[in-house]
Design a protein around this motif. Structure first.
Motif, PDB file in Angstrom:
ATOM      1  N   LEU A 144      54.617 -23.011  16.145  1.00 26.85           N
ATOM      2  CA  LEU A 144      55.501 -23.312  15.008  1.00 26.85           C
ATOM      3  C   LEU A 144      56.033 -24.743  15.052  1.00 26.85           C
ATOM      4  CD1 LEU A 144      57.494 -19.965  14.762  1.00 26.85           C
ATOM      5  CD2 LEU A 144      55.898 -20.888  13.052  1.00 26.85           C
ATOM      6  N   GLN A 145      56.138 -25.302  16.246  1.00 29.04           N
ATOM      7  CA  GLN A 145      56.606 -26.691  16.391  1.00 29.04           C
ATOM      8  C   GLN A 145      55.487 -27.703  16.165  1.00 29.04           C
ATOM      9  OE1 GLN A 145      59.831 -27.366  19.590  1.00 29.04           O
ATOM     10  NE2 GLN A 145      58.634 -25.625  20.352  1.00 29.04           N
ATOM     11  N   SER A 161      56.225 -22.990  28.314  1.00 30.30           N
ATOM     12  CA  SER A 161      57.627 -23.388  28.460  1.00 30.30           C
ATOM     13  C   SER A 161      57.768 -24.910  28.362  1.00 30.30           C
ATOM     14  CB  SER A 161      58.182 -22.904  29.811  1.00 30.30           C
ATOM     15  OG  SER A 161      58.188 -21.513  29.878  1.00 30.30           O
ATOM     16  N   LEU A 162      56.929 -25.614  29.119  1.00 29.90           N
ATOM     17  CA  LEU A 162      56.990 -27.072  29.104  1.00 29.90           C
ATOM     18  C   LEU A 162      56.627 -27.645  27.746  1.00 29.90           C
ATOM     19  CD1 LEU A 162      55.423 -27.862  32.596  1.00 29.90           C
ATOM     20  CD2 LEU A 162      57.850 -27.950  31.945  1.00 29.90           C
ATOM     21  N   LEU A 222      57.847 -30.486  22.827  1.00 32.88           N
ATOM     22  CA  LEU A 222      57.768 -30.526  21.365  1.00 32.88           C
ATOM     23  C   LEU A 222      59.151 -30.551  20.722  1.00 32.88           C
ATOM     24  CD1 LEU A 222      54.826 -28.019  20.908  1.00 32.88           C
ATOM     25  CD2 LEU A 222      54.779 -30.452  20.288  1.00 32.88           C
ATOM     26  N   ALA A 223      60.127 -29.938  21.364  1.00 35.32           N
ATOM     27  CA  ALA A 223      61.489 -29.914  20.825  1.00 35.32           C
ATOM     28  C   ALA A 223      62.184 -31.261  20.994  1.00 35.32           C
ATOM     29  CB  ALA A 223      62.292 -28.817  21.499  1.00 35.32           C
ATOM     30  N   LEU A 224      61.792 -31.994  22.024  1.00 39.64           N
ATOM     31  CA  LEU A 224      62.423 -33.298  22.269  1.00 39.64           C
ATOM     32  C   LEU A 224      61.703 -34.336  21.457  1.00 39.64           C
ATOM     33  CD1 LEU A 224      62.916 -33.002  26.132  1.00 39.64           C
ATOM     34  CD2 LEU A 224      64.633 -32.697  24.347  1.00 39.64           C
TER      35      LEU A 224
END
Length: 127
Positions: free
Chosen positions: A68-69, A119-120, A125-127
């Protein structure tokens, strides 16, 4: 929209269903309604099912979040493939008597790799 993760979630769901049916079969065979009754075959079936329940949902969730990211399709396929083959190898190796330790260990290594990388990737992707 998720296009890749469901392709792998479905067979993992079917694997979990098969492991669950095996627990029920062992309960009937050994006439055990609650707990394990000290029956080795039932304990083994319960642990195989529980192991899948412990690792598959969180890892699938992380893979879905990576997708989704906007994670690259090849990477999502790789993560989900690691998880699927890891769960299949672990379940098959664990279920045999005697156990096929190589498959059991390989299954856990693949599963842990998928969990770690998913997880990584979510973090990256969030950062």
């Amino acid at each position: 929209m998720l296009a890749i993760t469901p392709l792998y979630a479905a067979p993992i769901g079917l694997l979990f269903l098969a492991l669950s049916v095996n627990v029920i079969r062992q309960r009937f065979a050994h006439k055990v309604s609650v707990g394990d009754g000290g029956e080795t075959a039932l304990i083994k079936a319960m642990r195989a099912q529980s192991n899948c329940a412990e690792y598959a949902p969180l890892t699938l969730l992380l893979i879905a979040m990576a997708e989704l990211q906007g994670g690259p399709g090849w990477f999502i396929h790789m993560l989900a493939g690691l998880l699927l083959f890891g769960r299949l190898a672990h379940a098959y190796g664990f279920a045999r008597t005697p156990q096929i330790i190589f498959l059991r260990k390989s299954g856990m290594y693949l599963t842990f790799s998928a969990l770690l990388l998913a997880s990584l990737s979510c973090l990256a992707l969030a950062l």
